[in-house]
Scaffold this active site. Structure first.
Site, PDB file in Angstrom:
ATOM      1  N   GLU A 291       4.181  -4.375  -0.017  1.00 41.23           N
ATOM      2  CA  GLU A 291       4.971  -2.708  -0.326  1.00 41.23           C
ATOM      3  C   GLU A 291       4.811  -2.309   1.115  1.00 41.23           C
ATOM      4  OE1 GLU A 291       2.757  -0.630  -3.666  1.00 41.23           O
ATOM      5  OE2 GLU A 291       4.687   0.738  -3.509  1.00 41.23           O
TER       6      GLU A 291
ATOM      7  N   MET B 250      -4.344  -0.939  -1.915  1.00 41.46           N
ATOM      8  CA  MET B 250      -2.664  -1.899  -2.249  1.00 41.46           C
ATOM      9  C   MET B 250      -2.713  -3.385  -3.711  1.00 41.46           C
ATOM     10  SD  MET B 250       0.235  -2.233  -2.121  1.00 41.46           S
ATOM     11  CE  MET B 250       1.812  -3.152  -3.516  1.00 41.46           C
ATOM     12  N   GLU B 251      -2.108  -2.624  -4.842  1.00 44.92           N
ATOM     13  CA  GLU B 251      -1.880  -3.437  -6.340  1.00 44.92           C
ATOM     14  C   GLU B 251      -1.874  -4.513  -6.435  1.00 44.92           C
ATOM     15  OE1 GLU B 251      -0.321  -0.653  -5.063  1.00 44.92           O
ATOM     16  OE2 GLU B 251       1.880  -0.539  -6.399  1.00 44.92           O
TER      17      GLU B 251
ATOM     18  N   GLY C 195      -4.486   3.287   2.320  1.00 47.26           N
ATOM     19  CA  GLY C 195      -5.860   3.386   1.402  1.00 47.26           C
ATOM     20  C   GLY C 195      -5.953   2.260   0.731  1.00 47.26           C
TER      21      GLY C 195
ATOM     22  N   GLU D 135       4.083   5.582  -9.108  1.00 45.95           N
ATOM     23  CA  GLU D 135       2.628   6.327  -8.349  1.00 45.95           C
ATOM     24  C   GLU D 135       2.346   8.078  -9.158  1.00 45.95           C
ATOM     25  OE1 GLU D 135       0.931   5.034  -6.572  1.00 45.95           O
ATOM     26  OE2 GLU D 135       1.672   3.479  -5.666  1.00 45.95           O
TER      27      GLU D 135
ATOM     28  N   HIS E 163      -6.896   3.637  -9.214  1.00 43.23           N
ATOM     29  CA  HIS E 163      -6.128   3.458  -8.853  1.00 43.23           C
ATOM     30  C   HIS E 163      -5.484   2.664  -8.821  1.00 43.23           C
ATOM     31  CE1 HIS E 163      -2.408   5.858  -7.742  1.00 43.23           C
ATOM     32  NE2 HIS E 163      -1.688   4.618  -6.951  1.00 43.23           N
ATOM     33  N   GLU E 164      -6.389   1.279  -8.146  1.00 42.34           N
ATOM     34  CA  GLU E 164      -5.104   0.417  -8.167  1.00 42.34           C
ATOM     35  C   GLU E 164      -5.801  -0.607  -9.213  1.00 42.34           C
ATOM     36  OE1 GLU E 164      -3.456   0.434  -5.553  1.00 42.34           O
ATOM     37  OE2 GLU E 164      -4.600   2.316  -4.889  1.00 42.34           O
TER      38      GLU E 164
ATOM     39  N   HIS F 190      -2.560   0.305 -11.702  1.00 42.10           N
ATOM     40  CA  HIS F 190      -1.605  -0.248 -11.614  1.00 42.10           C
ATOM     41  C   HIS F 190      -1.391  -1.131 -12.318  1.00 42.10           C
ATOM     42  CE1 HIS F 190       0.417   2.533  -8.618  1.00 42.10           C
ATOM     43  NE2 HIS F 190      -0.266   2.625  -7.128  1.00 42.10           N
TER      44      HIS F 190
HETATM   45  N1  B3K Z   1       1.181   1.321  -3.295  1.00 41.64           N
HETATM   46  C1  B3K Z   1       0.280   1.429  -2.163  1.00 41.64           C
HETATM   47  C2  B3K Z   1       1.328   1.882  -0.996  1.00 41.64           C
HETATM   48  C3  B3K Z   1       1.770   1.382  -0.648  1.00 41.64           C
HETATM   49  C4  B3K Z   1       2.280   2.174   0.378  1.00 41.64           C
HETATM   50  C5  B3K Z   1       3.080   0.980   1.038  1.00 41.64           C
HETATM   51  N2  B3K Z   1       3.051   2.124   2.488  1.00 41.64           N
HETATM   52  C6  B3K Z   1      -1.303   2.615  -2.519  1.00 41.64           C
HETATM   53  C7  B3K Z   1      -0.848   2.887  -3.843  1.00 41.64           C
HETATM   54  O1  B3K Z   1      -0.990   3.973  -4.107  1.00 41.64           O
HETATM   55  O2  B3K Z   1      -1.954   2.444  -4.695  1.00 41.64           O
HETATM   56 ZN    ZN Z   2      -0.397   3.431  -6.662  1.00 42.15          ZN
END
Ligand code: B3K
Ligand code: ZN
Length: 869
Positions: free
Chosen positions: A119, A261-262, A259, A318, A295-296, A299
């Site tokens: 992402e 990634m999901e 942080g 988000e 959070h992840e 998602h």
């Molecule tokens: N979806 C990812 C963030 C991706 C960032 C790309 N530069 C983490 C999150 O918001 O859960």
């Molecule tokens: Zn997120």
């Protein structure tokens, strides 16, 4: 790299889609070979060629329906395959170099682990593809790698086959039954310690849970795994949402740009948000681990099963997922401190972004580099907008709206409008006007004015709203805002308005102005506005110091009580700026003393209320900030605060013996309060013994760090000696050492730049590791007010020198750290000139990334609007 902005309005559905993907990945440090086979289908009636996205790939082979194919063209960013049928299978072989991928996007090899980050647009760095979120395909992935170095080979979904080759390598095939966009693709190869657990969903489905951490770190993964189970249960109880695969995997890696990634079924995490134990992690670290894990996980429904049609819709997943993780954290810990934490982020960072060259609505209109739009606006203001739906509809209707959203859109790639439509379908409230929050940028200001007639004993309170023009948008309309409201007199009696516009403690402000009338009131009333921060707005409500103390004492809403003291501190500091310290008189100090004595058992509230607003927060209520003057005024006020209130603070401190470490809310509140008070005691002077004692006796990281932080600003010699002991103790643990790096980088001292150079030579500093870079350079740029804003411009120059080097290897991280420089317009003209000179240097740098180009060019072109001043 394209410097051309893409616009939301230009969205076109894909000309082709890919339904099935088979990938075969032969891992090799410098020459990984990726063979991909796609089932491609033409969408609609047109004769276009198939254009696939690609970045930094070496193409070796193209076949269509099993035959070599040559009718294609390659550009820097695409592969155009001409004269294709309506349905066909396409096979591509590409090669990539993970070892030299320091941008940490696509497939990279760091610290002996292969992992991916796709992402937003990283999949195109792995193979040519329709790399956009509205193309959903089923993936089957086979990984081959050296068995000794990479015993673990992971990808999305379920493992369906595995085996050994004769040459010491092995392979595993993974199948993900859920069609997904490529940004959710992931693979990992490495040698880990594994924590295994299981979870049975409410409907009785067993799920295997696997957490992969660096060798020797197993004990530090236990809390994350427990957090995951709490998040799974919470989502079932709160939203009726269960997990949908047989296995859920989380891998912690040391090199990661953000942080976590999901990725579907295979989350990849920065180890900072996984590893935690009593010795090495603070209460805040534990909190962050739990909230990022949640959070992840959340998602999986809000993001993965229902995904975004295009990247302009990012807040769809988000904002909603941040809101969900905030609600979860509030339920797991405490609503008040959570709310305050998030409001601080809004005020310190989001309001600043809204007032800057980068201002954008939660659904942006145009983007050059998508990675620049993972912002506090899209995430945190986005979550505030979802919270307003929740406030307006109430929890039951909100749940119904969510159910409807999933009923309509499960398995689809949709827009923010689709979300609003699902919510609209369950309520009579017309959400048309409310939806303006998606397209209008900027922070609305609610101005509160009052008039009282002692003859008629009538009181009118008028609320007018106004949003100043922003860099991206001149004309602003009135927004639809839920305003939580309470009205008290100086003795603490509560009043209701004549016309009953305020219902359940809230009214709607949906016009430029609204007036509430009150009859038969004995004295001018005190309006208490925006309880629980019911809308992401600023409030201008000029209450006197006495009135603010009355709000603290009597208001119903605890957030308002905290906020009243924040306003009081802001006002006091302003008096110090005006050299009018005398205005902060005995009544105020007595009032503050009573705050401490009356609330001495409420450690949570005091732990928040005794924090003086940060420099960054103070900047939000000031223009053209004279940095040194504001910093000095703030420090003087802090010192007087500590000295005047020394007695009650000391008494309070003694009651805050926390005993052996426990991670319970009561213990967390007490520790937080104790460390806030310790900081004041250190500020008053003469606390060296206390600092040494706390450091010595601490059985947990929160208290060790509390002592260090208190020593940092107030007791240089104690600070130096404790810091070197800390370094010796934690030299083996880079995540803990980041705290040490950060403390050094935020210390105010005249030789700070040589200190920063020394830190970069530290054996544990690694310029390719984003956590280290953020700990040293990021901490300095964001939080070392005196050093970064040194009047000779040396701080700005130092950061710029660093960013120019960093940009060549990791533009994403460089573009984050440039943010404080782009906010030149907040500061007095002398600072502005120096900051802009450095931005010019960046703009003129050869080979600048799109990431930095977008932020720096916008910042340089920014004209400060007279209304914003
Ligand atoms: N979806 C990812 C963030 C991706 C960032 C790309 N530069 C983490 C999150 O918001 O859960
Ligand atoms: Zn997120």
């Amino acid at each position: 790299m394209s410097l051309q902005a893409k616009k939301r309005a230009d969205y076109l559905p894909p000309a082709f889609t890919i339904n099935d993907v088979k990938m075969d990945v032969q891992l090799h440090p410098t020459c990984t070979r990726v063979t991909s086979e796609y089932q491609v289908e033409r969408m609609g009636n047109h004769g276009h060629a198939l254009t696939l996205d690609g970045d930094n790939l070496t193409l070796r082979e193209v076949c269509i329906d099993g035959q070599p194919y040559t009718d294609y063209e390659q550009t820097d960013s695409s592969l155009v395959i001409c004269n294709v049928a309506d349905d066909f299978s396409l096979k591509l072989v590409t090669e990539i170099d993970p070892e030299h991928n320091q941008a940490l996007e696509g497939l990279y090899l760091s610290a002996g682990t292969y992992c991916t980050q796709c992402e937003a647009e990283g999949f195109r760095r792995i193979t040519y593809y329709l790399d956009r979120p509205d193309v959903l395909a089923r993936f089957e992935v086979t990984l081959h790698g050296d068995k000794q170095h990479y015993p673990t080979l992971l990808a999305n979904g379920n493992p369906i086959a595995r085996g050994d080759h004769d040459d010491g390598t092995h392979w595993v095939t993974w199948q993900d039954p859920h069609p997904k966009p490529a940004y959710l693709f992931a693979l990992v190869a490495g040698d880990f310690d594994l924590l295994e657990d299981s979870y049975t969903t409410t409907s009785g489905k067993p799920v295997k849970l696997e957490l992969y951490v660096d060798k020797g770190k197993r004990d530090q993964g236990v809390f994350a795994l427990e957090s995951l189970k709490r998040a799974m249960k919470w989502d079932e109880d709160t939203f009726g949402l269960e997990y949908d695969l047989d296995i859920y995997m989380i891998v912690a890696v040391d090199f990661f740009n953000m942080g976590a990634m999901e990725n579907k079924g295979l989350n990849i995490f920065n180890s900072k948000f996984v590893l935690a134990d009593q010795d090495s992690a603070t209460d805040e670290d534990f909190f962050n681990v739990e909230s990022v894990i949640a959070h992840e996980y959340f998602h999986n429904w809000t993001g993965n099963r229902v995904t975004c049609r295009d990247w302009f819709q990012l807040s769809l997943k988000e904002g909603l997922t941040v809101f969900r993780d905030q609600q979860f954290s509030a339920d797991m810990t405490s609503p008040l401190s959570n709310r305050i934490k998030h409001v601080r982020v809004m005020r310190e960072h989001q309001f600043a972004e809204d007032a800057s060259a980068m201002s954008h609505p939660i659904r942006p209109e145009e983007v050059i580099e998508m990675n620049n739009f993972y912002t506090v606006t899209v995430y945190d203001k986005g979550a505030e907008v979802i919270r307003m739906f929740h406030t307006l509809l109430g929890p039951e209707k909100f749940r119904e709206g969510m159910d409807e959203y999933f009923r309509r859109h499960d398995g689809q790639a949709v827009t923010c409008d689709d979300f609003v439509a699902a919510m609209q379908s369950v309520t009579d409230l017309n959400l048309g006007h409310f939806a303006l929050w998606y397209s209008q940028s900027g922070t609305p200001v609610i101005e509160v004015t009052t008039s009282y007639d002692p003859q008629t004993r009538r009181m009118d309170i008028t609320f007018s709203q106004h949003t100043a023009p922003t860099a991206d948008q001149k004309d602003k309309a009135s927004l639809f805002m839920p305003v939580a409201f309470d009205c008290i007199d100086s003795a603490g009696n509560h009043y209701t308005d004549d016309d009953g516009q305020v219902r359940d403690g809230m009214f709607i402000l949906d016009t430029a102005a609204k007036t509430l009338h009150f009859s038969d009131v004995p004295e001018p009333l005190i309006p208490v506005v925006l309880g629980n921060f019911s809308a992401p707005a600023k409030v201008e409500n000029s209450l006197s110091a006495e009135q603010l103390l009355a709000v603290f004492q009597y208001a119903n809403d605890t957030f308002n009580r905290w906020d009243a003291l924040q306003s009081l501190y802001d006002w006091c500091i302003h008096q110090y700026e005006l050299e009018n310290q005398a205005a902060v008189d005995a009544t105020i100090w007595q009032g503050l003393e009573q705050v401490i004595t009356r609330e001495s058992h409420n450690h949570e509230l005091l732990g928040e209320c005794l924090v003086i607003p940060s420099f960054e927060t103070l900047c939000q209520s000031r223009q053209l900030v004279e940095v040194a003057a504001l910093n000095t005024a703030r420090s003087q006020f802090c010192r007087d605060f500590a000295q005047r209130l020394h007695g009650p603070l000391e008494t309070l401190f003694k009651t805050l013996e926390t005993g052996p470490y426990q991670y319970t809310q009561t213990a967390i509140n007490a520790r937080r309060c104790r460390n806030v008070v310790l900081n004041h005691l250190a500020c008053a002077g003469d606390a060296d013994k206390l600092l040494n004692q706390q450091f010595e006796q601490a059985d947990n990281m929160t208290d060790s760090l509390g002592a260090l932080k208190a020593a940092q600003g107030h007791s240089p010699s104690v600070f130096e000696s404790l810091m070197s002991r800390f370094e010796q103790r934690w030299n083996h643990d880079p995540l803990v050492l980041d705290k040490w790096f950060g403390l050094h980088a935020t210390t105010e001292r005249t030789d700070i730049l040589s200190q920063l150079s020394l830190l970069q030579q530290h054996p544990r500093f690694a310029k390719g590791n984003p956590n280290r870079v953020r700990a040293v350079i990021g901490s300095f740029a964001f939080f070392n007010t005196a050093g970064f804003h040194a009047p000779d411009g040396s701080g700005y120059q130092f950061v710029t020198d660093y960013l120019l080097k960093l940009d060549a290897v990791n533009p994403q991280v460089a573009a984050r750290i440039v943010t404080p420089l782009t906010q030149w317009h907040n500061f007095a003209p002398d600072y502005q000139l120096l900051m802009k000179a450095q931005l010019e240097r960046i703009a003129n740098h050869k080979g600048l990334s799109g990431d930095l180009y977008e932020k720096v060019s916008k910042s340089l072109a920014f004209k400060v609007n007279s209304e914003q001043q």
